[in-house]
Design a protein around this motif. Structure first.
Motif, PDB file in Angstrom:
ATOM      1  N   GLU A 266      -5.747  -5.320  -9.787  1.00 35.24           N
ATOM      2  CA  GLU A 266      -6.054  -4.586  -8.561  1.00 35.24           C
ATOM      3  C   GLU A 266      -5.609  -3.132  -8.568  1.00 35.24           C
ATOM      4  O   GLU A 266      -6.115  -2.329  -7.785  1.00 35.24           O
ATOM      5  CB  GLU A 266      -5.426  -5.297  -7.359  1.00 35.24           C
ATOM      6  CG  GLU A 266      -5.958  -6.697  -7.111  1.00 35.24           C
ATOM      7  CD  GLU A 266      -5.352  -7.322  -5.873  1.00 35.24           C
ATOM      8  OE1 GLU A 266      -6.120  -7.758  -5.005  1.00 35.24           O
ATOM      9  OE2 GLU A 266      -4.108  -7.348  -5.778  1.00 35.24           O
ATOM     10  N   ILE A 267      -4.658  -2.770  -9.409  1.00 35.64           N
ATOM     11  CA  ILE A 267      -4.144  -1.399  -9.366  1.00 35.64           C
ATOM     12  C   ILE A 267      -5.189  -0.396  -9.858  1.00 35.64           C
ATOM     13  O   ILE A 267      -5.805  -0.579 -10.897  1.00 35.64           O
ATOM     14  CB  ILE A 267      -2.837  -1.253 -10.174  1.00 35.64           C
ATOM     15  CG1 ILE A 267      -2.997  -1.800 -11.606  1.00 35.64           C
ATOM     16  CG2 ILE A 267      -1.698  -1.973  -9.457  1.00 35.64           C
ATOM     17  CD1 ILE A 267      -1.781  -1.543 -12.490  1.00 35.64           C
ATOM     18  N   LEU A 268      -5.368   0.667  -9.082  1.00 34.64           N
ATOM     19  CA  LEU A 268      -6.356   1.701  -9.398  1.00 34.64           C
ATOM     20  C   LEU A 268      -5.747   3.101  -9.446  1.00 34.64           C
ATOM     21  O   LEU A 268      -6.410   4.053  -9.885  1.00 34.64           O
ATOM     22  CB  LEU A 268      -7.488   1.685  -8.364  1.00 34.64           C
ATOM     23  CG  LEU A 268      -8.365   0.438  -8.318  1.00 34.64           C
ATOM     24  CD1 LEU A 268      -9.272   0.477  -7.086  1.00 34.64           C
ATOM     25  CD2 LEU A 268      -9.192   0.305  -9.596  1.00 34.64           C
ATOM     26  N   TYR A 269      -4.498   3.220  -8.980  1.00 36.53           N
ATOM     27  CA  TYR A 269      -3.844   4.531  -8.912  1.00 36.53           C
ATOM     28  C   TYR A 269      -2.385   4.391  -9.329  1.00 36.53           C
ATOM     29  O   TYR A 269      -1.785   3.324  -9.199  1.00 36.53           O
ATOM     30  CB  TYR A 269      -3.894   5.089  -7.485  1.00 36.53           C
ATOM     31  CG  TYR A 269      -5.281   5.244  -6.918  1.00 36.53           C
ATOM     32  CD1 TYR A 269      -5.960   6.461  -7.006  1.00 36.53           C
ATOM     33  CD2 TYR A 269      -5.908   4.175  -6.262  1.00 36.53           C
ATOM     34  CE1 TYR A 269      -7.231   6.602  -6.478  1.00 36.53           C
ATOM     35  CE2 TYR A 269      -7.177   4.311  -5.732  1.00 36.53           C
ATOM     36  CZ  TYR A 269      -7.838   5.539  -5.842  1.00 36.53           C
ATOM     37  OH  TYR A 269      -9.097   5.668  -5.314  1.00 36.53           O
ATOM     38  N   ARG A 285      -3.293   4.578  -0.015  1.00 38.94           N
ATOM     39  CA  ARG A 285      -3.533   3.402  -0.839  1.00 38.94           C
ATOM     40  C   ARG A 285      -2.380   2.410  -0.719  1.00 38.94           C
ATOM     41  O   ARG A 285      -1.214   2.817  -0.622  1.00 38.94           O
ATOM     42  CB  ARG A 285      -3.720   3.781  -2.316  1.00 38.94           C
ATOM     43  CG  ARG A 285      -4.789   4.824  -2.570  1.00 38.94           C
ATOM     44  CD  ARG A 285      -6.163   4.413  -2.083  1.00 38.94           C
ATOM     45  NE  ARG A 285      -6.623   3.165  -2.688  1.00 38.94           N
ATOM     46  CZ  ARG A 285      -7.867   2.707  -2.591  1.00 38.94           C
ATOM     47  NH1 ARG A 285      -8.771   3.392  -1.880  1.00 38.94           N
ATOM     48  NH2 ARG A 285      -8.208   1.571  -3.145  1.00 38.94           N
ATOM     49  N   PRO A 286      -2.670   1.093  -0.724  1.00 40.62           N
ATOM     50  CA  PRO A 286      -1.608   0.082  -0.629  1.00 40.62           C
ATOM     51  C   PRO A 286      -0.709   0.095  -1.868  1.00 40.62           C
ATOM     52  O   PRO A 286      -1.208   0.094  -2.998  1.00 40.62           O
ATOM     53  CB  PRO A 286      -2.382  -1.237  -0.538  1.00 40.62           C
ATOM     54  CG  PRO A 286      -3.769  -0.863  -0.131  1.00 40.62           C
ATOM     55  CD  PRO A 286      -4.021   0.483  -0.721  1.00 40.62           C
ATOM     56  N   PHE A 287       0.583   0.092  -1.632  1.00 39.34           N
ATOM     57  CA  PHE A 287       1.545   0.073  -2.740  1.00 39.34           C
ATOM     58  C   PHE A 287       1.535  -1.295  -3.411  1.00 39.34           C
ATOM     59  O   PHE A 287       1.462  -2.327  -2.749  1.00 39.34           O
ATOM     60  CB  PHE A 287       2.948   0.385  -2.208  1.00 39.34           C
ATOM     61  CG  PHE A 287       4.039   0.261  -3.221  1.00 39.34           C
ATOM     62  CD1 PHE A 287       4.250   1.245  -4.165  1.00 39.34           C
ATOM     63  CD2 PHE A 287       4.859  -0.865  -3.239  1.00 39.34           C
ATOM     64  CE1 PHE A 287       5.268   1.130  -5.109  1.00 39.34           C
ATOM     65  CE2 PHE A 287       5.878  -0.993  -4.174  1.00 39.34           C
ATOM     66  CZ  PHE A 287       6.075   0.013  -5.110  1.00 39.34           C
ATOM     67  N   HIS A 294       7.075   5.376 -12.443  1.00 38.14           N
ATOM     68  CA  HIS A 294       5.742   5.329 -11.848  1.00 38.14           C
ATOM     69  C   HIS A 294       5.648   4.312 -10.715  1.00 38.14           C
ATOM     70  O   HIS A 294       6.179   3.203 -10.819  1.00 38.14           O
ATOM     71  CB  HIS A 294       4.690   4.993 -12.905  1.00 38.14           C
ATOM     72  CG  HIS A 294       4.295   6.147 -13.753  1.00 38.14           C
ATOM     73  ND1 HIS A 294       3.969   6.020 -15.100  1.00 38.14           N
ATOM     74  CD2 HIS A 294       4.164   7.466 -13.468  1.00 38.14           C
ATOM     75  CE1 HIS A 294       3.661   7.206 -15.592  1.00 38.14           C
ATOM     76  NE2 HIS A 294       3.778   8.092 -14.629  1.00 38.14           N
ATOM     77  N   HIS A 295       4.942   4.686  -9.658  1.00 39.59           N
ATOM     78  CA  HIS A 295       4.554   3.761  -8.608  1.00 39.59           C
ATOM     79  C   HIS A 295       3.067   3.484  -8.766  1.00 39.59           C
ATOM     80  O   HIS A 295       2.270   4.408  -8.994  1.00 39.59           O
ATOM     81  CB  HIS A 295       4.815   4.361  -7.221  1.00 39.59           C
ATOM     82  CG  HIS A 295       6.264   4.470  -6.878  1.00 39.59           C
ATOM     83  ND1 HIS A 295       6.706   4.838  -5.625  1.00 39.59           N
ATOM     84  CD2 HIS A 295       7.388   4.236  -7.612  1.00 39.59           C
ATOM     85  CE1 HIS A 295       8.027   4.831  -5.606  1.00 39.59           C
ATOM     86  NE2 HIS A 295       8.457   4.479  -6.813  1.00 39.59           N
ATOM     87  N   PHE A 296       2.691   2.223  -8.612  1.00 41.86           N
ATOM     88  CA  PHE A 296       1.283   1.817  -8.782  1.00 41.86           C
ATOM     89  C   PHE A 296       0.721   1.349  -7.444  1.00 41.86           C
ATOM     90  O   PHE A 296       1.406   0.720  -6.642  1.00 41.86           O
ATOM     91  CB  PHE A 296       1.179   0.720  -9.839  1.00 41.86           C
ATOM     92  CG  PHE A 296       1.544   1.201 -11.214  1.00 41.86           C
ATOM     93  CD1 PHE A 296       0.558   1.661 -12.077  1.00 41.86           C
ATOM     94  CD2 PHE A 296       2.866   1.218 -11.648  1.00 41.86           C
ATOM     95  CE1 PHE A 296       0.885   2.138 -13.346  1.00 41.86           C
ATOM     96  CE2 PHE A 296       3.195   1.694 -12.902  1.00 41.86           C
ATOM     97  CZ  PHE A 296       2.206   2.155 -13.756  1.00 41.86           C
ATOM     98  N   PHE A 297      -0.544   1.683  -7.215  1.00 42.85           N
ATOM     99  CA  PHE A 297      -1.202   1.412  -5.950  1.00 42.85           C
ATOM    100  C   PHE A 297      -2.563   0.749  -6.167  1.00 42.85           C
ATOM    101  O   PHE A 297      -3.197   0.943  -7.204  1.00 42.85           O
ATOM    102  CB  PHE A 297      -1.405   2.715  -5.166  1.00 42.85           C
ATOM    103  CG  PHE A 297      -0.137   3.437  -4.829  1.00 42.85           C
ATOM    104  CD1 PHE A 297       0.419   3.335  -3.559  1.00 42.85           C
ATOM    105  CD2 PHE A 297       0.518   4.214  -5.779  1.00 42.85           C
ATOM    106  CE1 PHE A 297       1.600   4.005  -3.238  1.00 42.85           C
ATOM    107  CE2 PHE A 297       1.692   4.886  -5.469  1.00 42.85           C
ATOM    108  CZ  PHE A 297       2.244   4.782  -4.205  1.00 42.85           C
ATOM    109  N   LYS A 298      -2.997  -0.004  -5.171  1.00 41.16           N
ATOM    110  CA  LYS A 298      -4.296  -0.683  -5.239  1.00 41.16           C
ATOM    111  C   LYS A 298      -5.407   0.263  -4.771  1.00 41.16           C
ATOM    112  O   LYS A 298      -5.161   1.208  -4.056  1.00 41.16           O
ATOM    113  CB  LYS A 298      -4.278  -1.934  -4.369  1.00 41.16           C
ATOM    114  CG  LYS A 298      -3.215  -2.954  -4.802  1.00 41.16           C
ATOM    115  CD  LYS A 298      -3.206  -4.138  -3.862  1.00 41.16           C
ATOM    116  CE  LYS A 298      -2.117  -5.129  -4.251  1.00 41.16           C
ATOM    117  NZ  LYS A 298      -2.064  -6.304  -3.340  1.00 41.16           N
TER     118      LYS A 298
END
Length: 298
Positions: A266-269, A285-287, A294-298
């Motif tokens: 699901e992660i896109l960012y 964007r949802p965390f 790094h932080h990843f977001f959906k």
């Protein structure tokens, strides 16, 4: 001829423990000849005895000889493989690397790494390869895949059920990996995740592949990296670091991503919040999760 579907009868009566030398071991070598004297470089790991055992080709094996780390089940690399074919075994004490060689098959695993290499391919292990009681232990699922065999978990009986495949038919890296895809995927991982752990590198690769599969983005790895529909998407494209040579670990991470290993579909960012504290992504964007910087977001 080495048979990939060979079933060994009786109880395996030899110990394929790690030898301090790098001499090649073959199935049938006496226990005395291959008795391990290597007792160095043991890793302290929080392990738990597994309640389940393993059934290989109908035989119940490894009672009390497997364990779990963070939910990942480990098996002794050499002794487990011996039930799925006839191979030669070796251990390099200097590099702490165990190797299995068969007809059209070459497998290796290095202590402390997050992958098993087989015929030039890389299979993600989720937890690190480790040495315990002078034996190399590896997670069962990627080892079975490297041996071109089959596995399923019977939750009712709490056992893994493994069936032999033809180990001679495992595809090589050249048959599986697209050279151009690996080239660019490794470059963006290297440029974006320099200094990040292997899981962080894999997550960056997951973002690229998830975008490629999404209708919101271009449908090729190269297209995703150089996408400018809403402006340049990745800093290395604008600052030129995308063109630097990818480091070896990023190439391995790219190959594992290409194999289908994913921390999230699901992660896109992603971003480094220290470098981009007021980024649009954070607000819109949802965390999902964080890995090191790094932080990843959906």
């Amino acid at each position: 001829m080495i048979k990939g579907k060979r079933i060994i009868s009786g109880i395996l009566g030899i110990s394929l423990a790690l030898s301090i030398s790098a001499a090649t071991l073959t199935l049938g070598t006496s226990a005395k000849e291959i008795e391990s004297t290597e007792a160095k470089s043991q890793r302290t790991i929080d392990t738990h005895a597994a309640n389940d055992h393993v059934v290989i080709n109908g035989r119940s094996l490894f009672y009390g000889d497997i364990f779990t780390v963070n939910g990942t089940t480990y098996v002794p690399m050499f002794r487990f493989s011996a039930w799925l074919g006839k191979f030669k075994y070796s251990y390099d004490a200097r590099t702490q690397t165990a190797s299995i060689t068969g007809e059209n098959l070459q497998i290796s695993a290095k202590n402390g790494t997050l992958y098993i290499q087989a015929n030039g391919r890389y299979f993600y292990t989720s937890e690190a390869v480790l040495i315990k009681n002078n034996e190399m232990y590896v997670p069962i699922k990627p080892l079975v895949k490297a041996l071109n065999s089959h596995i399923r978990y019977d939750s009712q009986r709490q056992i893994y059920v493994v069936g032999s495949g033809d180990t001679r038919l495992l595809k090589s890296d050249k048959q599986v990996y697209n050279e151009n895809d690996i080239y660019w995927l490794a470059k963006i991982i290297s440029a974006e995740a320099e200094g990040e752990p292997m899981r962080g590198k894999i997550a960056v690769g997951n973002v690229i592949l998830n975008r490629m599969r999404s209708k919101q983005f271009p449908n090729t790895i190269y297209g995703v990296i150089f996408d400018k529909k809403h402006g340049v998407q990745f800093a290395p494209v604008s600052n030129g670091t995308i063109y630097k040579t990818a480091d070896a670990e990023s190439i391995i991470a790219a190959k594992m991503c290409y194999e289908g290993y994913s921390l999230s579909s699901e992660i896109l960012y992603f971003l480094n919040p220290k470098a981009s504290p007021s980024n649009w992504i954070i607000s819109n964007r949802p965390f999902a999760f964080s890995i090191q910087n790094h932080h990843f977001f959906k």
